[in-house]
Design a protein around this motif. Structure first.
Motif, PDB file in Angstrom:
ATOM      1  N   GLU B 243       9.116   4.446  19.670  1.00  0.00           N
ATOM      2  CA  GLU B 243       9.334   3.725  20.920  1.00  0.00           C
ATOM      3  C   GLU B 243      10.798   3.285  20.997  1.00  0.00           C
ATOM      4  N   VAL B 244      11.405   3.458  22.140  1.00  0.00           N
ATOM      5  CA  VAL B 244      12.797   3.038  22.295  1.00  0.00           C
ATOM      6  C   VAL B 244      12.878   2.000  23.415  1.00  0.00           C
ATOM      7  N   GLU B 245      13.821   1.112  23.286  1.00  0.00           N
ATOM      8  CA  GLU B 245      14.003   0.109  24.329  1.00  0.00           C
ATOM      9  C   GLU B 245      14.835   0.709  25.458  1.00  0.00           C
ATOM     10  N   LEU B 246      14.464   0.389  26.669  1.00  0.00           N
ATOM     11  CA  LEU B 246      15.179   0.906  27.832  1.00  0.00           C
ATOM     12  C   LEU B 246      16.082  -0.181  28.410  1.00  0.00           C
ATOM     13  N   LEU B 336       5.600   3.768  29.671  1.00  0.00           N
ATOM     14  CA  LEU B 336       6.600   2.719  29.839  1.00  0.00           C
ATOM     15  C   LEU B 336       5.889   1.392  29.626  1.00  0.00           C
ATOM     16  N   ALA B 337       6.508   0.512  28.891  1.00  0.00           N
ATOM     17  CA  ALA B 337       5.844  -0.753  28.588  1.00  0.00           C
ATOM     18  C   ALA B 337       6.820  -1.906  28.735  1.00  0.00           C
ATOM     19  N   HIS B 338       6.238  -3.066  28.987  1.00  0.00           N
ATOM     20  CA  HIS B 338       7.049  -4.275  29.167  1.00  0.00           C
ATOM     21  C   HIS B 338       6.434  -5.382  28.332  1.00  0.00           C
ATOM     22  N   ARG B 339       7.215  -5.916  27.437  1.00  0.00           N
ATOM     23  CA  ARG B 339       6.738  -7.005  26.581  1.00  0.00           C
ATOM     24  C   ARG B 339       7.849  -8.024  26.424  1.00  0.00           C
ATOM     25  N   ARG B 340       7.494  -9.272  26.640  1.00  0.00           N
ATOM     26  CA  ARG B 340       8.433 -10.380  26.431  1.00  0.00           C
ATOM     27  C   ARG B 340       9.804 -10.102  27.053  1.00  0.00           C
ATOM     28  N   THR B 354       9.725  13.733  25.024  1.00  0.00           N
ATOM     29  CA  THR B 354      10.381  12.876  25.996  1.00  0.00           C
ATOM     30  C   THR B 354      11.795  12.665  25.497  1.00  0.00           C
ATOM     31  N   TYR B 355      12.745  12.813  26.382  1.00  0.00           N
ATOM     32  CA  TYR B 355      14.150  12.757  25.986  1.00  0.00           C
ATOM     33  C   TYR B 355      14.851  11.614  26.697  1.00  0.00           C
ATOM     34  N   LEU B 356      15.641  10.879  25.937  1.00  0.00           N
ATOM     35  CA  LEU B 356      16.392   9.757  26.504  1.00  0.00           C
ATOM     36  C   LEU B 356      17.869  10.095  26.468  1.00  0.00           C
ATOM     37  N   ARG B 357      18.536   9.856  27.572  1.00  0.00           N
ATOM     38  CA  ARG B 357      19.975  10.118  27.607  1.00  0.00           C
ATOM     39  C   ARG B 357      20.673   9.072  26.755  1.00  0.00           C
ATOM     40  N   ILE B 358      21.492   9.528  25.827  1.00  0.00           N
ATOM     41  CA  ILE B 358      22.190   8.558  25.004  1.00  0.00           C
ATOM     42  C   ILE B 358      23.321   7.968  25.837  1.00  0.00           C
TER      43      ILE B 358
END
Lengths: 260, 385
Positions: B243-246, B336-340, B354-358
């Motif tokens: 899991e990565v933070e967005l 997609l998730a939202h916590r705190r 799933t790929y995230l743009r660095i």
């Protein structure tokens, strides 16, 4: 059908033959400042009935003259608490037995309840429940090749650019829904576009049909109705409902009795 | 040939998914039931040569389900798309294939599986170098590039010197992953900075129209391989493992979709106020914490969704956000998730990842997969010595 007035205290409907409100006991003789007093009830002039929560009639505004302006801070009819009204929002015009409403360049405009089906055009804005949706049909365009000839790697475009775009409070962009096929149903559950959290939208509320050169909005007998934003000057008829800011008014024309 | 009912592209008879748009051809044509769909699942990381889908999805990097002629199909079939189809179709084809640039199909032995001929033996030879002038394969025993004649003796000596002189110096290789999931060209990164882009002399990069002239740089810091986006148009996308933070404005990809994430609190109004104290009327945003949209051109979005639930699943046909037309998206692909007060993206075991743009700079590990332009690369790290 007996004439009625609204109680100035609780908004309940009180027949004109009664002296006191059956709901709260207030004397109906003491009508609100801006409305006609009881003695004027019989005179033939258009009325605007403010609809309160739960569909209860509230204050009745009697349009005895030819022009009534309306706004948050200016005009004959004022709603100082409604931040969605422009200071001077709209003017009601009573001419030769016909009633018109003119948008005075307000920020949020006027919305008229749709009866059956109305035609839309690109850019039309309508309201279903609490949702404000804009109809758009033009291809969003956009640059696909940068100045250095690099091609842009993007999502495939939807087959057709027909879409509904939601506007959020404060003017922020919300969702954007592209039409699959040529119609989109809107409601709370089981529709193409569902707004499950909206308490004011019906299960199946309305439908937008798309065809080249002919877009239409049909209300599907929703409980709270679908409203189309109108611009300029618009003629009102008996039984019309009109939203100004968050204020909902019912139009009653003389000689037509109380609207259903 | 099967004509795709969705985009009208012609596809070979045995294709399960349209090469143009990813539509499920078997389902669409209601033809005979899919043959032998049930195979073990796996991803590029575990089994790059046997990419299978547990849910019938063709792999993004390409279509392991086109078995008999895997090596050739994409070359023959995609090249015409680039020449004659509309730009958006070309874009789509590019993603579908993630294969070497179709304009150079004559390059010797793109695919190790192509045949058992000499060329293939050369190509699948792991030690083969890539000619720095023309991009052709040069077996280690060759002193000159067989295609352009560049002399390679000195290069070989230099490499061996490096190996002996710098013990435990990390080495990194970019391995092209073909559209059929097989490994293709290998490109060794220098221990100094290597910048790739359309300006690069290798055809592998120079012929990819989706690479900026100067696209990304690879370099080592403290023994770790870094990649830096050189302000490229299309960026560098890294397949996410955990899991990565967005952050607001992050871009990610699933299937053919390029998505942009926005934090609701940072979404800017598009309708200006009147400056007289009136608030713009609109739908309540309720519990929405984020917004995602599909990007179809530079700074232009098509679909957009509000994220209100604490967890939103994205998938082809299941989940809250669906992409029914994208055959490269798994049934449920990512979430997609939202916590705190923080937002996260996680892959949910999708076939194609799933790929995230660095953003700016990222650290790469062994086995990482990178989307660079229209091509997919695997990073291999080893220590020389």
């Amino acid at each position: 059908m007996a004439e009625t007035v609204s109680c100035s205290q609780c908004g309940a409907i009180v027949p004109t033959s009664h002296q006191f409100c059956g709901q709260c006991g207030a004397s109906v003789g003491a009508a609100p400042l801006t409305t006609g007093s009881q003695r004027a009830v019989e005179s033939p002039c258009p009325r605007l009935v403010l609809i309160r929560g739960e569909g209860v009639d509230g204050t009745t505004f009697r349009l005895e003259g030819s022009e009534y302006s309306c706004g948050r801070t200016n005009g004959d009819i004022r709603f100082p608490q409604d931040v969605f009204l422009s200071p001077r929002h709209a003017t009601f015009l009573h001419q030769n037995g016909r009633l018109f409403v003119r948008d005075e360049g307000s920020l949020n405009g006027l919305y008229i309840r749709v009866r059956g089906t109305v035609s839309l055009s690109p850019g039309s804005i309508f309201m279903a429940g609490e949702q404000i949706l804009v109809v758009e049909t033009a291809d969003p365009g956009g640059q696909m090749v940068a100045s250095d000839q690099t091609h842009f790697f993007a999502s495939p475009r939807p087959a057709r650019p027909w879409r509904l775009r939601q506007v959020l409070e404060s003017g922020r962009p919300g969702l954007c829904h592209y039409v699959r096929g040529d119609r989109v149903s809107i409601g709370r559950d089981g529709c193409d576009l569902d707004f499950g959290e909206d308490r004011f939208i019906s299960g199946r509320h309305c439908r937008v049909d798309f065809a080249i050169g002919a877009i239409s909005l049909t209300d599907l007998d929703s409980r709270n109705g679908s409203y189309l934003r109108v611009s300029g000057t618009h003629e009102l008829s008996h039984g019309d409902y009109i939203f100004l800011g968050k204020q909902l008014l019912r139009v009653e024309m003389p000689g037509k009795g109380k609207a259903a | 040939m099967i004509e795709c009912p969705n985009c009208a592209r012609s596809n070979a008879e045995h294709f399960k998914f349209c090469l143009g748009c990813g539509t499920d051809l078997k389902k669409a044509s209601k033809a005979k039931p899919a043959v032998d769909v049930v195979r073990e699942s796996g991803g590029f990381l575990e089994a790059p040569r046997r990419i299978r889908s547990s849910d019938g999805i063709p792999p993004l990097a390409s279509i392991g389900e086109a078995p008999p002629m895997t090596g050739e199909v994409p070359v023959e079939d995609i090249a015409p798309a680039f020449r004659s189809r509309s730009r958006s179709d070309a874009l789509r084809s590019g993603l579908v294939s993630s294969k070497p640039v179709p304009a150079a199909p004559s390059e010797p032995a793109k695919s190790p599986q192509k045949s058992s001929q000499t060329a293939a033996a050369v190509a699948s030879e792991p030690q083969a170098r890539i000619c720095h002038s023309c991009g052709a394969k040069v077996p280690p025993s060759f002193r000159f590039c067989g295609v352009c004649g560049t002399r390679y003796e000195l290069e070989a000596i230099k490499i061996s010197t490096d190996r002996t002189a710098k013990m435990s110096v990390p080495r990194a290789t970019m391995v092209l992953i073909h559209s059929d999931g097989t490994e293709g060209d290998r490109f060794e990164l220098s221990t100094d900075t290597t910048t790739v882009g359309r300006q690069h002399r290798l055809a592998l990069f120079s012929e990819d129209p989706f690479l900026s002239p100067k696209h990304a740089s690879f370099y080592f810091v403290g023994g770790q391989l870094h990649v830096r986006d050189e302000a490229s148009l299309n960026g560098v996308f890294l397949r996410i493992r955990a899991e990565v933070e967005l952050a607001h404005g992050d871009l990610f990809r699933l299937g053919q979709q390029l998505m942009r994430f926005e934090e609701m609190a940072k979404v800017k109004p598009i309708i200006p106020g009147a400056g007289d104290g009136t608030t713009v009327l609109g739908s309540p945003s309720g519990e929405a914490w984020g917004r995602v949209s599909s990007v179809v051109a530079v700074d232009v979005a098509s679909y957009a969704w509000l994220l209100a639930e604490p967890e939103i699943r994205l998938g082809r046909d299941r989940g809250e956000l669906c992409f029914p037309e994208d055959g490269f998206v798994s049934g449920v692909h990512c979430k997609l998730a939202h916590r705190r007060g923080r937002s996260y993206l996680a892959d949910t075991g999708s076939t194609n990842g799933t790929y995230l743009r660095i953003s700016g700079d990222g650290v790469l590990g062994h086995g990482d997969l990178l989307l660079l332009g229209q091509q997919l690369f695997k990073i291999e790290l080893s220590v020389a010595g």
